[in-house]
Design a protein around this motif. Structure first.
Motif, short mmCIF file in Angstrom:
data_model
loop_
_atom_site.label_atom_id
_atom_site.label_comp_id
_atom_site.label_asym_id
_atom_site.label_seq_id
_atom_site.Cartn_x
_atom_site.Cartn_y
_atom_site.Cartn_z
N GLN A 17 0.76 -1.32 -0.01
CA GLN A 17 0.05 -0.20 0.21
C GLN A 17 0.94 1.31 0.14
O GLN A 17 0.48 2.11 -0.76
CB GLN A 17 -1.15 -0.05 1.27
CG GLN A 17 -1.90 -1.24 1.23
CD GLN A 17 -2.82 -0.85 -0.11
OE1 GLN A 17 -3.14 0.06 -0.61
NE2 GLN A 17 -3.26 -2.00 -0.37
N LYS A 20 1.77 2.32 -3.46
CA LYS A 20 0.61 3.11 -4.16
C LYS A 20 0.50 4.54 -3.65
O LYS A 20 0.07 5.44 -4.23
CB LYS A 20 -0.56 2.30 -4.00
CG LYS A 20 -0.59 1.00 -4.79
CD LYS A 20 -1.76 0.04 -4.55
CE LYS A 20 -2.93 0.57 -5.55
NZ LYS A 20 -2.86 0.33 -6.94
N ASP A 176 -6.63 -2.69 -4.30
CA ASP A 176 -7.16 -1.24 -4.85
C ASP A 176 -8.18 -0.91 -4.19
O ASP A 176 -8.57 0.22 -3.78
CB ASP A 176 -7.67 -1.32 -6.40
CG ASP A 176 -6.55 -1.55 -7.62
OD1 ASP A 176 -5.32 -1.07 -6.96
OD2 ASP A 176 -6.67 -2.10 -8.44
N ASP A 177 -9.13 -1.90 -3.54
CA ASP A 177 -10.17 -1.64 -2.55
C ASP A 177 -9.69 -0.80 -1.35
O ASP A 177 -10.18 0.14 -0.86
CB ASP A 177 -11.29 -2.60 -2.30
CG ASP A 177 -11.92 -3.06 -3.60
OD1 ASP A 177 -12.10 -2.21 -4.57
OD2 ASP A 177 -12.48 -4.17 -3.53
#
Length: 189
Positions: A17, A20, A176-177
């Protein structure tokens, strides 16, 4: 400066994470694990000591960790902010981080805890160990690291909760969620 701590046990998805978040918010990622691995790879005296501690499943002493972390922050004076990953692990480390950032006219804006249960953690790390061969992901060391998190490290969360800085995000689901939930938290700042 927009500074965050991403929190969670080994295998919670902090590194995934963080990558990102770095891209989206142009933050500098400081992972104590990455710092330790770099020192170990370079066989520095510090790296040799860190290697011994990690091999035994122990935490690196605060003074070593804090010095390495401060050095990394100081290398990036133009940063928009930092994501601290794997630090702080104790309330004294959290207090030291707060004091250091205050000396730089900064602070921790928020702490995001990724919630992942132990069964999922074990499964993820077993897969990661197969893919990367990280020595700290071996079963015997892994159980020590997970136990260390749930016995000791998790107690840092109330420190930040008392400051109104803690947000919890479910760390199980599609990458992605989970990222969308993390972004929603950061966008509040």
């Amino acid at each position: 400066m927009l500074n965050f701590v991403i929190f969670g046990p080994p295998g919670a998805g902090k590194g995934t994470q963080s990558e990102k978040l770095i891209e989206k918010y142009q933050l500098i990622h400081i992972s104590t694990g990455d710092l330790f691995r770099a020192h170990i790879k370079n066989q520095s005296p510090l790296g040799q000591r860190v290697s011994e501690l990690i091999a035994e499943g122990q935490l690196v002493p605060d003074e070593i960790t804090i010095a390495m972390l401060e050095e990394e922050v100081d290398k990036n004076p133009q940063a928009k902010g930092f994501i601290f990953d794997g630090f702080p692990r104790t309330v004294p480390q959290a207090q030291a981080l707060d004091a250091f950032l205050e000396s730089k006219n900064g602070n921790i804006a928020g702490v995001i805890a990724l919630d992942v249960d132990q069964d999922e953690l074990t499964k993820r790390i077993a897969q990661r160990q197969l893919e990367t061969g990280r020595v700290d992901d071996q079963a015997d060391k892994l159980q020590k690291r997970i136990a260390e998190y749930f016995d000791k490290t998790i107690h840092v969360l109330p420190y930040y909760e008392a400051q109104g800085k803690l947000s919890k995000v479910n760390g199980i689901g599609k990458i992605d969620d989970i990222f969308a939930e993390l972004s929603a938290v950061i966008d509040k700042y």
